[in-house]
Scaffold this motif. Structure first.
Motif, PDB file in Angstrom:
ATOM      1  N   ARG A  63     -88.810-104.822  23.226  1.00 19.53           N
ATOM      2  CA  ARG A  63     -89.012-105.231  24.612  1.00 19.53           C
ATOM      3  C   ARG A  63     -88.370-104.261  25.602  1.00 19.53           C
ATOM      4  NH1 ARG A  63     -90.969-110.104  25.936  1.00 19.53           N
ATOM      5  NH2 ARG A  63     -91.519-111.557  24.275  1.00 19.53           N
ATOM      6  N   GLY A  64     -87.873-103.141  25.097  1.00 13.23           N
ATOM      7  CA  GLY A  64     -87.355-102.108  25.976  1.00 13.23           C
ATOM      8  C   GLY A  64     -85.866-102.136  26.230  1.00 13.23           C
ATOM      9  N   TRP A  65     -85.152-103.060  25.604  1.00 12.76           N
ATOM     10  CA  TRP A  65     -83.709-103.113  25.779  1.00 12.76           C
ATOM     11  C   TRP A  65     -83.047-101.990  24.985  1.00 12.76           C
ATOM     12  CZ3 TRP A  65     -80.778-107.710  27.659  1.00 12.76           C
ATOM     13  CH2 TRP A  65     -81.601-108.661  28.264  1.00 12.76           C
ATOM     14  N   ALA A  66     -81.962-101.463  25.514  1.00 10.02           N
ATOM     15  CA  ALA A  66     -81.150-100.475  24.789  1.00 10.02           C
ATOM     16  C   ALA A  66     -80.157-101.233  23.921  1.00 10.02           C
ATOM     17  CB  ALA A  66     -80.412 -99.570  25.769  1.00 10.02           C
ATOM     18  N   VAL A  67     -80.191-100.980  22.616  1.00  5.25           N
ATOM     19  CA  VAL A  67     -79.474-101.820  21.660  1.00  5.25           C
ATOM     20  C   VAL A  67     -78.454-100.995  20.870  1.00  5.25           C
ATOM     21  CG1 VAL A  67     -79.719-103.344  19.662  1.00  5.25           C
ATOM     22  CG2 VAL A  67     -81.499-103.314  21.430  1.00  5.25           C
ATOM     23  N   SER A  68     -77.298-101.593  20.621  1.00  7.35           N
ATOM     24  CA  SER A  68     -76.310-101.038  19.707  1.00  7.35           C
ATOM     25  C   SER A  68     -75.714-102.191  18.908  1.00  7.35           C
ATOM     26  CB  SER A  68     -75.208-100.285  20.461  1.00  7.35           C
ATOM     27  OG  SER A  68     -74.480-101.161  21.306  1.00  7.35           O
ATOM     28  N   TRP A  69     -75.099-101.880  17.787  1.00  7.72           N
ATOM     29  CA  TRP A  69     -74.492-102.937  16.989  1.00  7.72           C
ATOM     30  C   TRP A  69     -73.370-102.377  16.129  1.00  7.72           C
ATOM     31  CZ3 TRP A  69     -74.685-102.254  11.739  1.00  7.72           C
ATOM     32  CH2 TRP A  69     -75.687-101.402  11.233  1.00  7.72           C
ATOM     33  N   THR A  70     -72.511-103.277  15.684  1.00  4.91           N
ATOM     34  CA  THR A  70     -71.431-102.911  14.774  1.00  4.91           C
ATOM     35  C   THR A  70     -71.294-103.997  13.718  1.00  4.91           C
ATOM     36  OG1 THR A  70     -69.074-102.329  14.614  1.00  4.91           O
ATOM     37  CG2 THR A  70     -69.654-104.046  16.180  1.00  4.91           C
ATOM     38  N   GLN A  71     -70.974-103.596  12.491  1.00  4.79           N
ATOM     39  CA  GLN A  71     -70.725-104.565  11.433  1.00  4.79           C
ATOM     40  C   GLN A  71     -69.429-105.308  11.732  1.00  4.79           C
ATOM     41  OE1 GLN A  71     -73.279-104.074   9.142  1.00  4.79           O
ATOM     42  NE2 GLN A  71     -72.846-106.084   8.269  1.00  4.79           N
ATOM     43  N   ALA A  72     -69.419-106.608  11.494  1.00  2.00           N
ATOM     44  CA  ALA A  72     -68.220-107.400  11.774  1.00  2.00           C
ATOM     45  C   ALA A  72     -67.011-106.874  11.021  1.00  2.00           C
ATOM     46  CB  ALA A  72     -68.469-108.865  11.410  1.00  2.00           C
ATOM     47  N   THR A  73     -67.223-106.422   9.786  1.00  5.05           N
ATOM     48  CA  THR A  73     -66.105-105.891   9.007  1.00  5.05           C
ATOM     49  C   THR A  73     -65.522-104.639   9.654  1.00  5.05           C
ATOM     50  OG1 THR A  73     -67.770-104.807   7.616  1.00  5.05           O
ATOM     51  CG2 THR A  73     -66.803-106.840   6.781  1.00  5.05           C
ATOM     52  N   ASP A  74     -66.377-103.793  10.229  1.00  3.73           N
ATOM     53  CA  ASP A  74     -65.893-102.569  10.888  1.00  3.73           C
ATOM     54  C   ASP A  74     -65.159-102.902  12.179  1.00  3.73           C
ATOM     55  OD1 ASP A  74     -67.009-101.005   8.877  1.00  3.73           O
ATOM     56  OD2 ASP A  74     -68.900-100.741   9.952  1.00  3.73           O
ATOM     57  N   PHE A  75     -65.678-103.857  12.946  1.00  4.09           N
ATOM     58  CA  PHE A  75     -64.992-104.261  14.173  1.00  4.09           C
ATOM     59  C   PHE A  75     -63.627-104.847  13.832  1.00  4.09           C
ATOM     60  CE2 PHE A  75     -64.030-106.987  17.791  1.00  4.09           C
ATOM     61  CZ  PHE A  75     -64.352-106.170  18.867  1.00  4.09           C
ATOM     62  N   ALA A  76     -63.552-105.606  12.734  1.00  9.12           N
ATOM     63  CA  ALA A  76     -62.279-106.172  12.305  1.00  9.12           C
ATOM     64  C   ALA A  76     -61.275-105.068  11.964  1.00  9.12           C
ATOM     65  CB  ALA A  76     -62.498-107.080  11.101  1.00  9.12           C
ATOM     66  N   GLY A 121     -69.193-109.162   3.313  1.00  8.83           N
ATOM     67  CA  GLY A 121     -69.819-107.867   3.125  1.00  8.83           C
ATOM     68  C   GLY A 121     -71.293-107.901   3.497  1.00  8.83           C
ATOM     69  N   GLY A 122     -71.669-107.206   4.568  1.00  5.67           N
ATOM     70  CA  GLY A 122     -73.060-107.135   4.995  1.00  5.67           C
ATOM     71  C   GLY A 122     -73.606-108.407   5.600  1.00  5.67           C
ATOM     72  N   LEU A 123     -72.750-109.390   5.859  1.00  3.90           N
ATOM     73  CA  LEU A 123     -73.230-110.691   6.314  1.00  3.90           C
ATOM     74  C   LEU A 123     -73.464-110.738   7.816  1.00  3.90           C
ATOM     75  CD1 LEU A 123     -73.865-113.644   5.606  1.00  3.90           C
ATOM     76  CD2 LEU A 123     -71.428-114.150   5.887  1.00  3.90           C
ATOM     77  N   THR A 124     -72.532-110.211   8.599  1.00  6.27           N
ATOM     78  CA  THR A 124     -72.566-110.412  10.049  1.00  6.27           C
ATOM     79  C   THR A 124     -72.518-109.097  10.807  1.00  6.27           C
ATOM     80  OG1 THR A 124     -71.231-112.389   9.638  1.00  6.27           O
ATOM     81  CG2 THR A 124     -71.557-111.746  11.930  1.00  6.27           C
ATOM     82  N   ARG A 125     -73.353-109.012  11.832  1.00  9.10           N
ATOM     83  CA  ARG A 125     -73.298-107.891  12.771  1.00  9.10           C
ATOM     84  C   ARG A 125     -73.114-108.428  14.184  1.00  9.10           C
ATOM     85  NH1 ARG A 125     -78.269-104.337  12.899  1.00  9.10           N
ATOM     86  NH2 ARG A 125     -79.370-106.285  12.533  1.00  9.10           N
ATOM     87  N   PHE A 126     -72.450-107.653  15.010  1.00  2.71           N
ATOM     88  CA  PHE A 126     -72.321-107.962  16.425  1.00  2.71           C
ATOM     89  C   PHE A 126     -73.233-107.004  17.184  1.00  2.71           C
ATOM     90  CE2 PHE A 126     -67.739-109.116  15.227  1.00  2.71           C
ATOM     91  CZ  PHE A 126     -68.086-110.430  14.961  1.00  2.71           C
ATOM     92  N   VAL A 127     -74.181-107.567  17.910  1.00  2.00           N
ATOM     93  CA  VAL A 127     -75.219-106.790  18.587  1.00  2.00           C
ATOM     94  C   VAL A 127     -74.995-106.856  20.096  1.00  2.00           C
ATOM     95  CG1 VAL A 127     -77.712-106.534  18.964  1.00  2.00           C
ATOM     96  CG2 VAL A 127     -76.854-107.316  16.726  1.00  2.00           C
ATOM     97  N   GLU A 128     -75.178-105.722  20.774  1.00  2.00           N
ATOM     98  CA  GLU A 128     -75.155-105.669  22.229  1.00  2.00           C
ATOM     99  C   GLU A 128     -76.444-104.998  22.704  1.00  2.00           C
ATOM    100  OE1 GLU A 128     -71.224-104.553  24.121  1.00  2.00           O
ATOM    101  OE2 GLU A 128     -70.860-103.896  22.059  1.00  2.00           O
ATOM    102  N   ALA A 129     -76.979-105.473  23.816  1.00  2.00           N
ATOM    103  CA  ALA A 129     -78.196-104.877  24.360  1.00  2.00           C
ATOM    104  C   ALA A 129     -78.161-104.949  25.884  1.00  2.00           C
ATOM    105  CB  ALA A 129     -79.432-105.595  23.818  1.00  2.00           C
ATOM    106  N   THR A 130     -78.778-103.953  26.498  1.00  2.00           N
ATOM    107  CA  THR A 130     -78.853-103.867  27.958  1.00  2.00           C
ATOM    108  C   THR A 130     -80.299-103.676  28.374  1.00  2.00           C
ATOM    109  OG1 THR A 130     -76.660-102.844  28.058  1.00  2.00           O
ATOM    110  CG2 THR A 130     -78.057-102.614  30.011  1.00  2.00           C
TER     111      THR A 130
END
Length: 287
Positions: free
Chosen positions: A243-256, A269-278
């Motif tokens: 839909r044209g949004w600019a998207v980035s994400w990080t694995q929850a384990t990496d953010f932790a 492991g591989g279960l959760t991601r945190f997604v941001e979009a603009t």
């Protein structure tokens, strides 16, 4: 949101998970190195009375436990998102707000409004506990509507301005929606979002969640398959990108790890991601 037309109290079903998350925030608040400071979280559990001591609440209220650690990490991610959005956004929508207290505990720019959408009984319980409390600087607007109903109409009636930039929090929600309802949710967010809007999403991989549902259910003392939908659905990052949004994400384990916490356990492991979009501004607006 597991079945059509169901309702629950704060110590039942999804309401009990909201209390569990509040208990986890309280545990993090008590830690010297806590990733979140929520002076109201413990009050919710106490106000709910003896029935609040459900297995899921007991699983979340351990300061060094996996559940409270994950909620601390998740809370820090969404708190950071709110802080980063504050420069260009003065209206924030918390979907399935539960016992979220960001309107009170975070600093907000002057003129900010935080819309909290959830079932009427949940918001009424929260409002009783928070009665007379002030803080944060945001105007708190309750929108008592079920997300399976026409919540955009209720949000607009509450004063939300769809032509202005907004910030959306999709936290602790998606597994409780079937695939079709999740698709509708993001369609509505897109339709209601002015240029420059942002969204933060906690995304559970359905296949990974299904694989680990038995051990996670044992960990939390609650049968997740009775509350969650594990059907296949499009990744929200892909959906927004189309839909044209600019998207980035990080694995929850990496953010932790970046916050000196360890979630490198089998359950995460591989279960959760945190997604941001603009949602980008049209070229004519950025020239």
């Amino acid at each position: 949101m597991r079945s059509d037309g169901d309702r629950w109290g704060i110590t039942e079903s999804v309401g009990a998970t909201a209390l569990g998350v509040a208990a986890a925030r309280a545990a993090e608040t008590h830690r010297q190195d806590g990733l979140v400071r929520d002076p109201y979280a413990e009050e919710f559990v106490l106000a709910a009375g003896p029935k609040a001591r459900t297995p899921v609440v007991r699983a979340f209220d351990d300061e060094t436990g996996l559940s409270s650690t994950y909620i601390g990490v998740r809370s820090r991610f969404f708190d950071r998102f709110c802080a980063q959005s504050a420069g260009g956004v003065i209206q924030t929508v918390i979907l399935a707000a539960g016992l979220d207290t960001r309107a009170l505990r975070l600093p907000w720019p002057a003129g900010s409004t935080v819309f909290e959408i959830d079932q009427a009984a949940v918001l009424a319980f929260k409002d009783r506990v928070l009665a007379g409390r002030d803080g944060g600087g945001a105007r708190r607007v309750l929108v008592p509507v079920d997300l399976r109903e026409d919540w955009p109409e209720a949000l607009l009636a509450a004063g939300f301005a769809p032509t202005r930039p907004s910030a959306w929090l999709v936290e602790g929600l998606l597994p409780y929606l079937p695939a079709r309802a999740e698709a509708d949710l993001f369609d509505r967010i897109d339709a209601l979002s002015g240029a420059g809007s942002r969204v933060a999403i906690e995304h559970f991989d359905p296949a990974a969640l299904e694989d680990r549902s038995e051990e996670l259910s044992a960990l939390l003392g609650i049968d997740l398959t009775e509350l969650m939908y594990l059907d296949h659905r499009e990744d929200p990052a892909d959906r927004l990108r189309r839909r044209g949004w600019a998207v980035s994400w990080t694995q929850a384990t990496d953010f932790a790890k970046a916050h000196q916490r360890d979630l490198d356990l089998v359950q995460f492991g591989g279960l959760t991601r945190f997604v941001e979009a603009t949602k980008p501004k049209p070229l004519s607006m950025t020239a």
